[in-house]
Design an enzyme around this catalytic site. Structure first.
Site, PDB file in Angstrom:
ATOM      1  N   ASP A   8      -1.498  12.474  -2.494  1.00  0.00           N
ATOM      2  CA  ASP A   8      -1.562  11.152  -1.330  1.00  0.00           C
ATOM      3  C   ASP A   8      -3.599  11.175  -2.294  1.00  0.00           C
ATOM      4  O   ASP A   8      -3.828  12.134  -2.953  1.00  0.00           O
ATOM      5  CB  ASP A   8      -1.917  11.728   0.055  1.00  0.00           C
ATOM      6  CG  ASP A   8      -3.131  10.021   0.360  1.00  0.00           C
ATOM      7  OD1 ASP A   8      -2.580   9.020  -0.419  1.00  0.00           O
ATOM      8  OD2 ASP A   8      -4.253  10.663   0.980  1.00  0.00           O
ATOM      9  N   ASP A  10      -7.288   8.695  -1.429  1.00  0.00           N
ATOM     10  CA  ASP A  10      -7.634   8.154  -0.236  1.00  0.00           C
ATOM     11  C   ASP A  10      -7.840   9.581   0.598  1.00  0.00           C
ATOM     12  O   ASP A  10      -6.853   9.715   1.178  1.00  0.00           O
ATOM     13  CB  ASP A  10      -7.705   7.254   0.027  1.00  0.00           C
ATOM     14  CG  ASP A  10      -8.243   5.939  -0.975  1.00  0.00           C
ATOM     15  OD1 ASP A  10      -9.300   5.582  -1.472  1.00  0.00           O
ATOM     16  OD2 ASP A  10      -7.542   5.072  -0.876  1.00  0.00           O
TER      17      ASP A  10
HETATM   18  C1  BG6 Z   1      -5.032   4.354   1.483  1.00  0.00           C
HETATM   19  C2  BG6 Z   1      -5.950   4.105   2.318  1.00  0.00           C
HETATM   20  O1  BG6 Z   1      -4.207   4.917   0.528  1.00  0.00           O
HETATM   21  O2  BG6 Z   1      -5.061   3.013   0.844  1.00  0.00           O
HETATM   22  C3  BG6 Z   1      -5.695   2.988   3.018  1.00  0.00           C
HETATM   23  O3  BG6 Z   1      -5.843   5.361   3.445  1.00  0.00           O
HETATM   24  C4  BG6 Z   1      -5.993   1.868   2.319  1.00  0.00           C
HETATM   25  O4  BG6 Z   1      -6.715   2.950   4.829  1.00  0.00           O
HETATM   26  C5  BG6 Z   1      -4.747   2.186   1.654  1.00  0.00           C
HETATM   27  O5  BG6 Z   1      -5.816   0.543   3.790  1.00  0.00           O
HETATM   28  C6  BG6 Z   1      -4.659   0.365   0.962  1.00  0.00           C
HETATM   29  O6  BG6 Z   1      -5.799   0.743   0.043  1.00  0.00           O
HETATM   30  P1  BG6 Z   1      -6.271  -0.738  -1.214  1.00  0.00           P
HETATM   31  O7  BG6 Z   1      -6.511   0.377  -2.230  1.00  0.00           O
HETATM   32  O8  BG6 Z   1      -5.293  -1.330  -1.965  1.00  0.00           O
HETATM   33  O9  BG6 Z   1      -6.855  -1.716  -0.620  1.00  0.00           O
HETATM   34 MG    MG Z   2      -4.886   9.904   2.420  1.00  0.00          MG
END
Ligand code: BG6
Ligand code: MG
Length: 210
Positions: A8, A10
């Site tokens: 993963d 984030d």
């Molecule tokens: C995930 C995060 O990796 O990505 C979420 O943990 C986030 O919190 C999701 O909403 C989508 O991210 P993005 O950058 O497409 O808005």
């Molecule tokens: Mg994560």
């Protein structure tokens, strides 16, 4: 034992949580909707539109599909502006050293993230060309806890789910790994999921899994 490792992004490779929080908070404040860290915790691993639905749970107003699209875009613009602060120094040394060691040991390394900003974030961290494959919010139709993003990552590196380990910080991610037939390694709150295979104290503990 494993041939591939799917990370993963984030909360595992980098720490964008605070930027997501600030961007959602700004939107919620503008709309006059209550939002706090506890609600933010529910957004981990969840797609942007699903996050918006969670943020709007506290709203008395009903929003149309088009209005929601505009709100999600507004949040993402704030988020992307905040990401401008990020650079190679935001890639923890422990993470980079561990990835390098895993690569040396012969594992294929992939990303499995719900984020549509994955490539931009990897570029900012100096990891633009690092991974063998990237599966992200742009190549899936169902977000975690659905296993699609990890199944695609395994497919991209040419390995079966049972030969891959998923590394996650979100409970939704461990659930997704489990449903897809993957073993998982959990950091932080992901350690609490009943189906997590390995509980990690820190990222480098991955080196003790064979
Ligand atoms: C995930 C995060 O990796 O990505 C979420 O943990 C986030 O919190 C999701 O909403 C989508 O991210 P993005 O950058 O497409 O808005
Ligand atoms: Mg994560």
């Amino acid at each position: 034992m494993f041939k591939g490792i799917i990370f993963d992004l984030d909360g595992v490779i980098c720490f964008t949580d605070k930027y997501h929080y600030q961007a959602w908070k700004k939107l919620a404040d503008r709309l006059g909707i209550y939002f706090d860290e506890k609600i933010n915790n529910r957004l981990r691993g969840v797609s942007r539109m699903d996050c918006l639905d969670i943020v709007l749970e506290k709203s008395t107003k009903q929003y149309s599909y088009d209005e929601k699209e505009a709100l999600a875009t507004e949040k993402n613009e704030t988020y992307k502006n905040l990401l401008q602060e990020m650079g190679p120094n935001d890639l923890p040394e422990e993470v980079k050293n561990t990835l390098d060691e895993l690569r040396k040991r012969g594992y294929k390394l992939a990303i499995g993230s719900s984020s549509k900003n994955t490539r931009m974030i990897l570029n900012r961290l100096g990891l633009g060309d690092y991974f063998d494959a990237i599966s992200d919010g742009n190549n899936i139709s169902k977000s975690k806890p659905d296993p699609e993003v990890f199944l695609k990552a395994a497919e991209f590196i040419g390995e079966k789910p049972e030969d891959c380990l998923v590394v996650e910080d979100a409970e939704a991610g461990i659930e997704a790994a489990f449903r897809g037939g993957f073993a998982s390694a959990g950091l932080g709150e992901a350690r609490n999921h009943k189906e997590v295979t390995y509980k990690l104290g820190e990222f480098k503990d991955l080196l003790d899994i064979n």
